[in-house]
Design an enzyme around this catalytic site. Structure first.
Site, short mmCIF file in Angstrom:
data_model
loop_
_atom_site.label_atom_id
_atom_site.label_comp_id
_atom_site.label_asym_id
_atom_site.label_seq_id
_atom_site.Cartn_x
_atom_site.Cartn_y
_atom_site.Cartn_z
N ASP A 70 0.81 -1.23 0.00
CA ASP A 70 0.00 0.00 0.00
C ASP A 70 0.85 1.28 0.00
OD1 ASP A 70 -2.68 -0.82 -0.16
OD2 ASP A 70 -2.86 -1.12 2.01
N ARG B 110 0.54 -1.64 7.58
CA ARG B 110 1.10 -0.44 6.94
C ARG B 110 2.12 0.29 7.83
NH1 ARG B 110 -2.78 3.30 3.47
NH2 ARG B 110 -0.70 3.75 2.64
N ARG C 132 -9.89 5.81 10.71
CA ARG C 132 -8.43 5.73 10.79
C ARG C 132 -7.87 6.78 11.76
NH1 ARG C 132 -6.43 2.83 6.32
NH2 ARG C 132 -7.99 1.30 5.76
N HIS D 283 -11.40 7.11 4.64
CA HIS D 283 -10.49 8.26 4.75
C HIS D 283 -11.25 9.48 4.24
CE1 HIS D 283 -6.46 5.83 4.42
NE2 HIS D 283 -6.55 6.35 5.64
N CYS E 120 -5.18 9.49 -3.32
CA CYS E 120 -4.45 8.60 -2.42
C CYS E 120 -3.00 8.43 -2.87
CB CYS E 120 -5.10 7.22 -2.38
SG CYS E 120 -6.79 7.19 -1.82
N1 ARG Z 1 -5.37 0.05 1.09
C1 ARG Z 1 -5.09 1.34 1.63
C2 ARG Z 1 -5.64 1.44 3.05
O1 ARG Z 1 -6.70 0.92 3.28
C3 ARG Z 1 -5.68 2.40 0.77
C4 ARG Z 1 -5.32 3.77 1.21
C5 ARG Z 1 -5.91 4.83 0.34
N2 ARG Z 1 -5.40 6.09 0.68
C6 ARG Z 1 -6.15 7.20 0.87
N3 ARG Z 1 -5.54 8.32 1.05
N4 ARG Z 1 -7.45 7.14 0.94
O2 ARG Z 1 -5.03 2.02 3.92
#
Ligand code: ARG
Length: 271
Positions: A68, A93, A138, A167, A261
């Site tokens: 990612d 991550r 998040r 997000h 993203c």
């Molecule tokens: N697979 C990543 C996650 O879930 C995607 C992140 C996408 N980034 C964003 N800025 N929305 O963390």
């Protein structure tokens, strides 16, 4: 009316090791096939779109085992030459954070370390004089106070309520210093009211456009780079006088990511 376009400075990360090996948002299905070469080609088209607009793209080296890492927006928040590093919610991550942090340090930015979960520009978007800060999935609400202290912009908390729009940058796009586009139902009733108050002229997106990550768009104040599939939103933006540039990032969408993203805005000084 859109404002003048301003040339931007971006940080991107080639999806060399892109994969969907785990599921940390509802878009990710580790059993579905992913074409990494196609993801790279699509990412290169995004980078070319920025270059064609006269923007500067810097690159951070991708790290094996961090599929990612292509989503550079989550690498930090950079405003006025200050960089706030990130702390990911998910262990998968976590190792991206020091990689981005090292890049900011080498770039000579004033570094600040997060005290709470903070997923960078994925959740933190500067809109004019306000720092819009998402929470709910998040970025921790507690990190919003630290962001206000570090950057000195009033932080406006945005409560996200739909896990598909986990997000802030999946539910809201900053178009210029006065205007945003967003999906109202991705926000709590109180946050919807705040958005109506702050941005009475905002563009309201539909669920159909949001479901192709249409709001995961990058604007320079005049040109808006967004997923090609978001045709309804693109038409609305053109009606408002913006120029739209469609890019197909269908492979990266399998991880829940779109153009924004993949793009971290580096605001060295000013806006
Ligand atoms: N697979 C990543 C996650 O879930 C995607 C992140 C996408 N980034 C964003 N800025 N929305 O963390």
């Amino acid at each position: 009316m859109p404002m003048d376009a301003t040339s931007q400075h971006f940080l991107m990360c080639r999806p060399t090791y892109f994969a969907v090996d785990y599921a940390i948002n509802p878009w990710m299905d580790p059993s579905a096939p992913v074409d990494t070469d196609l993801a790279i080609q699509q990412w290169e088209q995004l980078r070319q779109a920025y270059r064609d607009l006269g923007h500067t793209v810097e690159e951070i080296a991708p790290v094996p085992g961090l599929p990612d890492m292509v989503f550079a927006a989550n690498g930090g928040t950079v405003i006025d030459g200050k960089a706030m590093a990130v702390q990911f919610r998910d262990p998968q991550r976590a190792d991206e954070a020091p990689a981005y942090r090292a890049w900011f340090e080498a770039a000579g930015l004033e570094l600040h370390d997060p005290k709470h979960v903070n997923e960078g520009e994925g959740d933190i978007l500067l809109a004019g004089e306000y720092l819009l800060a998402g929470t709910g999935f998040r970025t921790a609400h507690a990190s919003h106070a630290q962001l206000q202290e570090v950057f000195g912009y009033p932080v406006i908390t945005m409560q996200l309520v739909d896990p598909r729009f986990y997000h802030l940058d999946t539910a809201l796009a900053v178009l210029d210093e006065r205007t945003v586009a967003y999906l109202p139902e991705a926000f709590s009733p109180g946050s919807q009211e705040v958005l109506r108050r702050l941005f009475p002229d905002a563009v309201h997106a539909t669920m159909v456009d949001a479901m192709v990550l249409g709001l995961n768009a990058v604007s320079d104040g005049q040109h808006v780079v967004l997923p090609t599939q978001a045709t309804g939103l693109a038409a609305k933006l053109r009606d408002r006088g913006y120029q739209t540039i469609g890019v197909d990032l269908s492979e990266l969408r399998k991880a829940g990511g779109g153009p924004k993203c993949c793009t971290l805005r580096l605001r060295q000084g000013g806006k």
